[in-house]
Design an enzyme around this catalytic site. Structure first.
Site, mmCIF file in Angstrom:
data_model
loop_
_atom_site.group_PDB
_atom_site.id
_atom_site.type_symbol
_atom_site.label_atom_id
_atom_site.label_comp_id
_atom_site.label_asym_id
_atom_site.label_seq_id
_atom_site.Cartn_x
_atom_site.Cartn_y
_atom_site.Cartn_z
ATOM 1 N N TYR A 6 -8.153 15.311 -9.319
ATOM 2 C CA TYR A 6 -7.271 14.264 -9.855
ATOM 3 C C TYR A 6 -6.163 14.895 -10.713
ATOM 4 O O TYR A 6 -4.980 14.591 -10.542
ATOM 5 C CB TYR A 6 -8.097 13.274 -10.675
ATOM 6 C CG TYR A 6 -7.273 12.327 -11.509
ATOM 7 C CD1 TYR A 6 -6.471 11.353 -10.908
ATOM 8 C CD2 TYR A 6 -7.281 12.389 -12.905
ATOM 9 C CE1 TYR A 6 -5.708 10.478 -11.676
ATOM 10 C CE2 TYR A 6 -6.530 11.520 -13.677
ATOM 11 C CZ TYR A 6 -5.738 10.568 -13.060
ATOM 12 O OH TYR A 6 -4.977 9.708 -13.820
ATOM 13 N N ASP A 46 0.887 -1.171 0.000
ATOM 14 C CA ASP A 46 0.000 0.000 0.000
ATOM 15 C C ASP A 46 0.918 1.213 0.000
ATOM 16 O O ASP A 46 1.686 1.425 0.951
ATOM 17 C CB ASP A 46 -0.877 -0.034 1.274
ATOM 18 C CG ASP A 46 -1.802 1.174 1.365
ATOM 19 O OD1 ASP A 46 -1.580 2.172 0.648
ATOM 20 O OD2 ASP A 46 -2.747 1.106 2.172
HETATM 21 N N1 LIG Z 1 -7.124 4.523 -17.229
HETATM 22 C C1 LIG Z 1 -6.895 5.741 -17.641
HETATM 23 O O1 LIG Z 1 -7.657 6.302 -18.468
HETATM 24 C C2 LIG Z 1 -5.682 6.493 -17.148
HETATM 25 C C3 LIG Z 1 -5.298 7.651 -17.848
HETATM 26 C C4 LIG Z 1 -4.194 8.353 -17.418
HETATM 27 C C5 LIG Z 1 -3.474 7.932 -16.316
HETATM 28 N N2 LIG Z 1 -3.864 6.808 -15.655
HETATM 29 C C6 LIG Z 1 -3.077 6.404 -14.480
HETATM 30 O O2 LIG Z 1 -2.650 5.067 -14.627
HETATM 31 C C7 LIG Z 1 -2.403 4.484 -13.360
HETATM 32 C C8 LIG Z 1 -3.038 3.111 -13.296
HETATM 33 O O3 LIG Z 1 -4.441 3.240 -13.404
HETATM 34 P P1 LIG Z 1 -5.357 2.206 -14.208
HETATM 35 O O4 LIG Z 1 -5.957 2.942 -15.331
HETATM 36 O O5 LIG Z 1 -4.621 0.956 -14.481
HETATM 37 O O6 LIG Z 1 -6.527 1.994 -13.138
HETATM 38 P P2 LIG Z 1 -6.932 0.723 -12.252
HETATM 39 O O7 LIG Z 1 -7.232 -0.435 -13.139
HETATM 40 O O8 LIG Z 1 -8.008 1.217 -11.353
HETATM 41 O O9 LIG Z 1 -5.612 0.393 -11.419
HETATM 42 C C9 LIG Z 1 -5.199 1.203 -10.361
HETATM 43 C C10 LIG Z 1 -4.192 0.442 -9.533
HETATM 44 O O10 LIG Z 1 -3.731 1.306 -8.478
HETATM 45 C C11 LIG Z 1 -3.696 0.543 -7.304
HETATM 46 N N3 LIG Z 1 -3.795 1.366 -6.105
HETATM 47 C C12 LIG Z 1 -4.720 2.299 -5.773
HETATM 48 N N4 LIG Z 1 -4.460 2.791 -4.555
HETATM 49 C C13 LIG Z 1 -3.331 2.163 -4.105
HETATM 50 C C14 LIG Z 1 -2.558 2.246 -2.926
HETATM 51 N N5 LIG Z 1 -2.879 3.043 -1.915
HETATM 52 N N6 LIG Z 1 -1.459 1.453 -2.811
HETATM 53 C C15 LIG Z 1 -1.113 0.620 -3.821
HETATM 54 N N7 LIG Z 1 -1.816 0.493 -4.956
HETATM 55 C C16 LIG Z 1 -2.910 1.255 -5.088
HETATM 56 C C17 LIG Z 1 -4.842 -0.451 -7.433
HETATM 57 O O11 LIG Z 1 -4.533 -1.621 -6.698
HETATM 58 P P3 LIG Z 1 -5.174 -2.071 -5.307
HETATM 59 O O12 LIG Z 1 -6.543 -1.458 -5.228
HETATM 60 O O13 LIG Z 1 -5.150 -3.544 -5.330
HETATM 61 O O14 LIG Z 1 -4.214 -1.554 -4.299
HETATM 62 C C18 LIG Z 1 -4.778 -0.797 -8.903
HETATM 63 O O15 LIG Z 1 -3.890 -1.866 -9.123
HETATM 64 C C19 LIG Z 1 -2.935 5.487 -12.326
HETATM 65 O O16 LIG Z 1 -1.861 6.212 -11.770
HETATM 66 C C20 LIG Z 1 -3.828 6.402 -13.163
HETATM 67 O O17 LIG Z 1 -3.918 7.685 -12.595
HETATM 68 C C21 LIG Z 1 -4.945 6.083 -16.044
#
Ligand SMILES: NC(=O)c1ccc[n+]([C@@H]2O[C@H](COP(=O)([O-])OP(=O)(O)OC[C@H]3O[C@@H](n4cnc5c(N)ncnc54)[C@H](OP(=O)(O)O)[C@@H]3O)[C@@H](O)[C@H]2O)c1
Length: 298
Positions: A153, A59
Site C-alpha cells: 500500500y 470505477d
Molecule cells: N483512513 C486512513 O487511515 C487513511 C490514511 C491515509 C490515507 N488514506 C487514503 O484516503 C483515501 C480514502 O480512504 P478512506 O479512509 O476514506 O477509506 P474508505 O472509507 O474505505 O473509502 C475508500 C473509498 O474508495 C472507493 N474506491 C475503492 N476502489 C475504487 C475504485 N476502483 N473506483 C472508485 N472508487 C473506489 C470506495 O468506494 P466504492 O467501494 O464504492 O467504489 C470508497 O468510497 C484512500 O486513498 C486512502 O488510501 C486513508
C-alpha cells in the site's frame, strides 16, 4: 468562488465527508464511486439539509466508466467541466511484502496509481484549456514513510507522491495546481478493508507477525481522528488562492513522519520491527503464538 468539483471514492469515509462539506460550502459537487446505493444515500443526506449533491457511478479502474463520467459532467455543466478533481478513491492491501500475491499487488496499483492517473488524464486537458484548475491527490503519511506489513500500500502512495511532484511543476504554467493530502490514521472503512486483505495462514513464516496486526491496529485506533481533519485540509486545498504542495493531517502524522525521517534507518527499523512483532524471537519456528490468528471483526 463556487467550483465544479469531482470527488472519487465518495461512497464512504473521507470522500463522503469531503463531498458533503464542499457541497455545504456552495461548490457544485459530483460525488462518485462504485456503490450506487451508497451514493444515493449520500445524496439523500445532502437533500435533508437542502444541499444538492450530484452523483455518478465511477470505477477508477475502468476507462469506459471514466469516459462516461466525463461526458455526463460536461453535459450537466454545459461544457464548463471539472475545475477541481479530488482523487480520493483508494484502499490498502496489508501483509508481508513477500506474501502479497501478484494479483493483489497489481490490483492495488490499478486503483491507487493507474486509476488515479487515468482520472487525472481525463480532466487535465479541460483544466489546461481553461487556464485554471486543481488536482488534489489523497496520498498518505504512508507516502512519506513506510511501515512493515503495509509496504505494498505504502509503495502505491510513494508513486502518487512522485507523480504528483512532477505533475505539479509540469502543469503550473497552464494555471493548474497539484496538491497532495497526506492523512495519518483516520477513522473510516479503510482499516476494515485493509485488515480483511491479510491472508491468515498458520503455516506462514510470518504468522506470528500477521497475528500481531490486530494488536497493532488496536494501538493505531487509539490515535485515529475523524475524517473531518482531512476534509479541513481538502477544503483549504480547494479554496486557498495559493494552495500548499502538501497538507499533512493531523499534526501527530507530521510528527511521526519527521521522527521516522530523523532517526537513523537502523533505529527506525528496530522500532518498527518490534512494534510489528517482526523479531527473530517472535518469528522463530516453534515460538509460542502470542495472539489469535483469527481476523479481527469490525
Ligand atoms: N483512513 C486512513 O487511515 C487513511 C490514511 C491515509 C490515507 N488514506 C487514503 O484516503 C483515501 C480514502 O480512504 P478512506 O479512509 O476514506 O477509506 P474508505 O472509507 O474505505 O473509502 C475508500 C473509498 O474508495 C472507493 N474506491 C475503492 N476502489 C475504487 C475504485 N476502483 N473506483 C472508485 N472508487 C473506489 C470506495 O468506494 P466504492 O467501494 O464504492 O467504489 C470508497 O468510497 C484512500 O486513498 C486512502 O488510501 C486513508
Amino acid at each position: 468562488m463556487s467550483q465544479v468539483v469531482l470527488v472519487t471514492g465518495a461512497t464512504s469515509g473521507i470522500g463522503r465527508h469531503v463531498a458533503l462539506d464542499l457541497a455545504r460550502a456552495g461548490h457544485r459537487v459530483f460525488a462518485t464511486g462504485r456503490r450506487v446505493e451508497a451514493l444515493a444515500s449520500l445524496q439523500r443526506e445532502g437533500a435533508r439539509e437542502g444541499v444538492k449533491i450530484e452523483t455518478l457511478a465511477l470505477d477508477v479502474t475502468s476507462a469506459a466508466s471514466i469516459a462516461s463520467a466525463r461526458q455526463a459532467i460536461d453535459a450537466a455543466t454545459q461544457g464548463r467541466g471539472v475545475e477541481v478533481l479530488v482523487n480520493n478513491a483508494g484502499y490498502g492491501v496489508m501483509g508481508p511484502v513477500e506474501e502479497v500475491g501478484a494479483e493483489a499487488l497489481r490490483a492495488q496499483y490499478e486503483t491507487n496509481v493507474f486509476g488515479l492517473m487515468a482520472v487525472t488524464r481525463a480532466f487535465l486537458p479541460g483544466m489546461r484549456a481553461r487556464g485554471r484548475g486543481r488536482v488534489i491527490n489523497v496520498s498518505s503519511m504512508g507516502g512519506r514513510v513506510t511501515f512493515p506489513m503495509m509496504g505494498v500500500y505504502n509503495s502505491t502512495k510513494y508513486a502518487v507522491e512522485s507523480l504528483s511532484d512532477a505533475l505539479r511543476v509540469e502543469v503550473k504554467p497552464f494555471g493548474v495546481d497539484v496538491v497532495l493530502i497526506e492523512p495519518g490514521a483516520i477513522r473510516t472503512e479503510f482499516a476494515d478493508v485493509a485488515m480483511g486483505s491479510i491472508a491468515h495462514d498458520a503455516s506462514s513464516p510470518y504468522a506470528a507477525a500477521v497475528a500481531n496486526a490486530a494488536a497493532v491496529r488496536k494501538k493505531f485506533e487509539a490515535t485515529m481522528v475523524g475524517p473531518e481533519y482531512v476534509t479541513r485540509a481538502i477544503r483549504k486545498a480547494v479554496e486557498s488562492k495559493r494552495p500548499r504542495a502538501r497538507y499533512v493531517t493531523p499534526y501527530s502524522a507530521l510528527a511521526s513522519i519527521w521522527l521516522l525521517k530523523l532517526l537513523p534507518t537502523s533505529w527506525a527499523d528496530a522500532i518498527l520491527g518490534r512494534v510489528s512483532g517482526l523479531t527473530r524471537g517472535n518469528l522463530a519456528p516453534g515460538a509460542p503464538a502470542k495472539l489469535s490468528l483469527a481476523p479481527l471483526k469490525a
